[in-house]
Motif scaffolding. Structure first.
Motif, short mmCIF file in Angstrom:
data_model
loop_
_atom_site.label_atom_id
_atom_site.label_comp_id
_atom_site.label_asym_id
_atom_site.label_seq_id
_atom_site.Cartn_x
_atom_site.Cartn_y
_atom_site.Cartn_z
N CYS A 23 0.79 -1.27 -0.10
CA CYS A 23 -0.02 -0.23 -0.20
C CYS A 23 0.35 1.32 -0.11
CB CYS A 23 -0.64 -0.11 1.13
SG CYS A 23 -2.03 1.71 1.63
N TRP A 24 1.45 1.89 -1.18
CA TRP A 24 1.81 3.24 -1.27
C TRP A 24 2.03 4.09 -0.37
CZ3 TRP A 24 6.59 1.88 -3.88
CH2 TRP A 24 6.90 0.20 -4.20
N ARG A 25 0.52 4.63 -0.79
CA ARG A 25 0.53 5.50 0.41
C ARG A 25 0.26 5.60 2.07
NH1 ARG A 25 -5.80 5.18 1.86
NH2 ARG A 25 -5.05 3.90 3.19
N THR A 32 9.14 3.02 1.14
CA THR A 32 9.19 4.00 -0.24
C THR A 32 10.00 3.01 -1.28
OG1 THR A 32 7.64 5.59 0.22
CG2 THR A 32 8.51 5.58 -1.53
N GLY A 65 3.18 7.79 -10.41
CA GLY A 65 2.56 7.04 -9.14
C GLY A 65 1.31 6.14 -9.99
N ALA A 66 0.27 6.46 -10.70
CA ALA A 66 -0.28 5.12 -11.30
C ALA A 66 0.53 4.23 -12.00
CB ALA A 66 -1.63 6.12 -13.07
N VAL A 68 3.64 3.31 -10.85
CA VAL A 68 3.74 2.53 -10.05
C VAL A 68 3.10 1.82 -9.13
CG1 VAL A 68 5.11 2.75 -7.70
CG2 VAL A 68 5.78 4.02 -9.74
N GLU A 69 1.83 2.13 -9.80
CA GLU A 69 0.28 0.97 -8.76
C GLU A 69 0.26 -0.07 -9.63
OE1 GLU A 69 -1.04 1.53 -5.82
OE2 GLU A 69 -0.08 3.60 -5.05
N GLU A 70 0.29 0.30 -10.75
CA GLU A 70 0.30 -0.69 -11.89
C GLU A 70 0.87 -1.86 -11.94
OE1 GLU A 70 -2.42 -2.75 -14.57
OE2 GLU A 70 -2.99 -0.50 -13.68
N SER A 72 2.87 -2.26 -9.29
CA SER A 72 3.39 -3.66 -8.48
C SER A 72 1.87 -4.71 -8.08
CB SER A 72 3.23 -2.36 -6.77
OG SER A 72 3.22 -2.91 -5.66
N ALA A 73 1.05 -3.43 -8.53
CA ALA A 73 -0.28 -4.81 -8.12
C ALA A 73 0.38 -6.32 -9.45
CB ALA A 73 -0.95 -4.09 -8.94
#
Length: 125
Positions: A23-25, A32, A65-66, A68-70, A72-73
């Motif tokens: 959970c990057w947030r 991080t 960010g988007a 990184v999130e993709e 990471s998932a």
């Protein structure tokens, strides 16, 4: 950094024994940085394995960010798909979802306007 060393690391990449969702947030700056380094190893492997270019994953991906999130998932899904207790169909499920994720990555990268050599910061970054 030597590109040959990167390639050797990428080809030897293996999933860790315990995949986990990031959970990057909620990460502090040190965590991080550590997670980005861990993700970078997987991204290097994936871009080599699947012959992905800068139009899919730009070199500046850690700054978006988007993306990184993709990534990471995807990494979490890939790691869980290749665990000893994973169902035999899990690798196929990963590849099915990989197709959709690659479309999203291409779309985001196109919108960002980053090139092979130039990073364009997002508005508000």
């Amino acid at each position: 950094m030597n590109p040959d060393d990167d390639l050797a690391r990428a080809l030897a990449f293996a999933p860790p024994t315990d995949p986990y969702v990031v959970c990057w947030r909620d990460l502090d700056p040190t965590s991080t940085t550590e997670e980005l380094e861990r993700l970078a190893d997987w991204v290097t492997w994936a871009t080599t394995r699947y012959t992905l270019d800068h139009k899919v994953i730009p070199a500046c991906w850690p700054h978006h960010g988007a993306i990184v999130e993709e990534l990471s998932a995807l990494r979490t899904f890939w790691e869980s798909s290749y665990q000893p207790d994973a169902a035999p169909s899990e690798p196929l499920a990963f590849h099915r979802d990989l197709t959709l994720a690659l479309r999203r990555l291409r779309d985001w990268t196109s919108l960002l306007g980053c090139t092979r050599t130039t990073h364009r910061p997002q508005a508000g970054s």
